[in-house]
Design a protein around this motif. Structure first.
Motif, PDB file in Angstrom:
ATOM      1  N   ILE A   1      -4.529   0.062  -4.620  1.00 53.11           N
ATOM      2  CA  ILE A   1      -5.217   0.893  -3.624  1.00 53.11           C
ATOM      3  C   ILE A   1      -4.293   2.032  -3.184  1.00 53.11           C
ATOM      4  O   ILE A   1      -4.730   3.180  -3.030  1.00 53.11           O
ATOM      5  CB  ILE A   1      -5.644   0.046  -2.418  1.00 53.11           C
ATOM      6  N   GLY A   2      -3.008   1.717  -3.001  1.00 53.41           N
ATOM      7  CA  GLY A   2      -2.049   2.763  -2.664  1.00 53.41           C
ATOM      8  C   GLY A   2      -1.915   3.794  -3.766  1.00 53.41           C
ATOM      9  O   GLY A   2      -1.726   4.990  -3.497  1.00 53.41           O
ATOM     10  N   THR A   3      -2.031   3.352  -5.018  1.00 56.97           N
ATOM     11  CA  THR A   3      -1.988   4.286  -6.146  1.00 56.97           C
ATOM     12  C   THR A   3      -3.138   5.271  -6.076  1.00 56.97           C
ATOM     13  O   THR A   3      -2.966   6.476  -6.307  1.00 56.97           O
ATOM     14  CB  THR A   3      -2.038   3.512  -7.471  1.00 56.97           C
TER      15      THR A   3
ATOM     16  N   PHE B   1       0.833  -1.210   0.000  1.00 58.42           N
ATOM     17  CA  PHE B   1       0.000   0.000   0.000  1.00 58.42           C
ATOM     18  C   PHE B   1       0.866   1.258   0.000  1.00 58.42           C
ATOM     19  O   PHE B   1       0.671   2.162  -0.829  1.00 58.42           O
ATOM     20  CB  PHE B   1      -0.930  -0.014   1.209  1.00 58.42           C
ATOM     21  N   ILE B   2       1.844   1.335   0.902  1.00 55.19           N
ATOM     22  CA  ILE B   2       2.659   2.545   0.951  1.00 55.19           C
ATOM     23  C   ILE B   2       3.619   2.602  -0.246  1.00 55.19           C
ATOM     24  O   ILE B   2       4.006   3.697  -0.670  1.00 55.19           O
ATOM     25  CB  ILE B   2       3.421   2.689   2.284  1.00 55.19           C
ATOM     26  N   PHE B   3       3.966   1.451  -0.806  1.00 46.92           N
ATOM     27  CA  PHE B   3       4.761   1.469  -2.038  1.00 46.92           C
ATOM     28  C   PHE B   3       3.949   2.118  -3.156  1.00 46.92           C
ATOM     29  O   PHE B   3       4.484   2.911  -3.958  1.00 46.92           O
ATOM     30  CB  PHE B   3       5.175   0.054  -2.435  1.00 46.92           C
ATOM     31  N   GLY B   4       2.650   1.781  -3.237  1.00 44.92           N
ATOM     32  CA  GLY B   4       1.801   2.380  -4.255  1.00 44.92           C
ATOM     33  C   GLY B   4       1.727   3.892  -4.123  1.00 44.92           C
ATOM     34  O   GLY B   4       1.767   4.616  -5.123  1.00 44.92           O
ATOM     35  N   ILE B   5       1.627   4.392  -2.900  1.00 48.09           N
ATOM     36  CA  ILE B   5       1.648   5.844  -2.684  1.00 48.09           C
ATOM     37  C   ILE B   5       3.004   6.402  -3.102  1.00 48.09           C
ATOM     38  O   ILE B   5       3.098   7.416  -3.806  1.00 48.09           O
ATOM     39  CB  ILE B   5       1.380   6.183  -1.203  1.00 48.09           C
ATOM     40  N   GLY B   6       4.057   5.729  -2.650  1.00 50.08           N
ATOM     41  CA  GLY B   6       5.405   6.236  -2.895  1.00 50.08           C
ATOM     42  C   GLY B   6       5.759   6.343  -4.357  1.00 50.08           C
ATOM     43  O   GLY B   6       6.389   7.316  -4.779  1.00 50.08           O
TER      44      GLY B   6
ATOM     45  N   LEU C   1       9.032   5.973   1.088  1.00 49.52           N
ATOM     46  CA  LEU C   1       7.880   5.083   1.204  1.00 49.52           C
ATOM     47  C   LEU C   1       8.098   3.795   0.409  1.00 49.52           C
ATOM     48  O   LEU C   1       7.764   2.699   0.881  1.00 49.52           O
ATOM     49  CB  LEU C   1       6.622   5.801   0.716  1.00 49.52           C
ATOM     50  N   MET C   2       8.657   3.921  -0.779  1.00 45.02           N
ATOM     51  CA  MET C   2       8.895   2.724  -1.587  1.00 45.02           C
ATOM     52  C   MET C   2       9.949   1.825  -0.963  1.00 45.02           C
ATOM     53  O   MET C   2       9.801   0.593  -0.933  1.00 45.02           O
ATOM     54  CB  MET C   2       9.305   3.115  -3.010  1.00 45.02           C
ATOM     55  N   GLY C   3      11.036   2.419  -0.471  1.00 41.95           N
ATOM     56  CA  GLY C   3      12.084   1.611   0.144  1.00 41.95           C
ATOM     57  C   GLY C   3      11.573   0.862   1.361  1.00 41.95           C
ATOM     58  O   GLY C   3      11.821  -0.344   1.517  1.00 41.95           O
TER      59      GLY C   3
END
Length: 422
Positions: free
Chosen positions: A398-400, A138-143, A362-364
């Motif tokens: 969903i993160g996107t 999820f946070i990877f999608g935001i990142g 966030l991605m890392g």
């Protein structure tokens, strides 16, 4: 605001030159950049083979080919997710499904036979199903929507000269170290189910699991077509005007070609090193080595125990993921230089810089929690018939959606139904 608009216009013109809009002439090659990049590529390759053997050198060469394919096809994960969620343009995700289908067809007999090159026993990426994957993806999608690129996109964009992505990479490395530091918390104390392989955990075998996955890929591709009919999204930017050999060497490849080539190279990676393609474990290694040099006792972290402990003490050139990452950067650099699209972006608006760093962090962090990124967890995980790969894509989408809500705060534009193209 003016500086941001100017930067966006420059980036758009660069992307248009790189994509090669129909009717436009391809820019002349950057011969100096190509020559310098070639010399550096060969020198590093010699050091890898001389110090760590032919197998490692082949993996480096596979990384170079991956970088070339990623750049020529502009094969995006970030943009595909963004276009689908924002306006219903599913061409990118359909290319993902083709890539995953070809990779699954290639992976199935390799994993079933368990025999590779150099005496390796190929094994897929099959990881636990837990809260760490849910949160991490999820946070990877935001990142990736803030950072402007995913893991593979970060590397090939750096090769293409996009200096802002260096900030994303810095954040990526920092977030990976934080994820390694918190490894115990997420993997030992958070609820999780054991790893599930569609082939080995369900009794389907690789033939049955392959049939199931191919049906799912077809269903997802069909769903994107139905979504497009309902939303009528803007078309994708057309490919390069060049044709024949010129298009292969200098122009933009169609998405289907990139999908097939990436799937083949991932299967080759599985055969040569015994594991599929991954990217972000190297970021955790690089950052942890830096932290260790600064006096941080990273060796005491559980993440760096067991099999990983040796990597922390060895040269980065002994790490197969690292040498493949270096190869991706050099491959993309050569592709960009020969194609004439290599261009350094010297002016980075403050909000863009902040988004790049935050997105990278966030991605890392998310990649460590989720047992991989868009390559290790999504591409290689699904191709390995791991259910955690499917959980990853659901949560990343969903993160996107959440990332698209945050992008305007950093003056980053989202696709709109009224755009002329995506």
């Amino acid at each position: 605001m003016a500086e941001t608009r100017q930067s966006n216009q420059v980036a758009a013109r660069t992307a248009e030159r790189a994509a090669g809009a129909v009717g436009a002439e391809l820019p002349p090659p950057r011969l100096g950049v190509a020559l310098g990049g070639s010399l550096a590529l060969v020198a590093l390759g010699y050091a890898i083979v001389a110090g760590h053997g032919v197998q490692q050198g082949i993996l480096y060469a596979l990384g170079v080919l991956l970088g070339i394919a990623l750049y020529h096809a502009r094969f995006g994960f970030t943009s595909a997710f963004r276009q689908l969620v924002a306006v219903g343009q599913g061409a990118g995700l359909r290319a993902h499904m083709l890539m995953l289908a070809v990779a699954s067809v290639l992976f199935a007999p390799i994993l079933a036979a368990g025999v590779g090159f150099f005496g390796v026993e190929p094994a897929g990426f099959v990881a636990p199903l837990g809260l760490s994957v849910v949160v991490g993806a999820f946070i990877f999608g935001i990142g990736m929507q803030l950072g402007g690129a995913c893991a593979s996109g970060t590397l090939f964009s750096i090769g293409g000269g996009q200096t802002a992505i260096l900030l994303t990479l810095a954040g990526f490395i920092g977030g990976s170290v934080l994820g390694a530091w918190h490894w115990d918390f997420w993997t030992e104390t958070m609820p999780a189910l054991p790893p599930v392989s569609l082939a080995e955990s369900t009794g389907l075998g690789y033939g049955g699991a392959l049939a199931v996955q191919l049906a799912i890929f077809a269903a997802i591709a069909g769903a994107t077509v139905l979504i497009a009919r309902r939303k009528n999204p803007p078309p994708r930017r057309p490919p390069a005007a060049a044709s024949g050999v010129a298009r292969v060497i200098r122009g933009a490849w169609p998405l289907w070609a990139g999908a097939v080539v990436l799937a083949g190279l991932n299967a080759a990676t599985l055969l040569v090193r015994g594991e599929p393609w991954g990217i972000t474990s190297a970021f955790a290694l690089w950052g942890s080595k830096i932290a260790q040099a600064l006096g941080v006792d990273v060796a005491s972290w559980s993440y760096w125990s067991g099999e990983r402990a040796a990597a922390l003490q060895a040269s980065v050139l002994a790490d197969s993921t690292s040498v493949m990452n270096f190869g991706i950067v050099f491959g993309a650099l050569l592709a960009a230089a020969i194609g004439g699209s290599f261009a350094l972006h010297r002016r980075i608006p403050p909000k863009t810089a902040a988004a790049a760093i935050i997105g990278g962090l966030l991605m890392g962090y998310g990649a460590r929690l989720a047992y991989g990124c868009n390559i290790g967890a999504y591409f290689s995980g699904v191709a390995s018939f791991s259910l955690h790969g499917w959980l990853w894509i659901a949560m990343a989408l969903i993160g996107t959606y959440a990332g698209l809500k945050v992008r305007p705060l950093f003056e980053l534009a989202n696709p709109k139904p009224t755009d002329s193209s995506c």
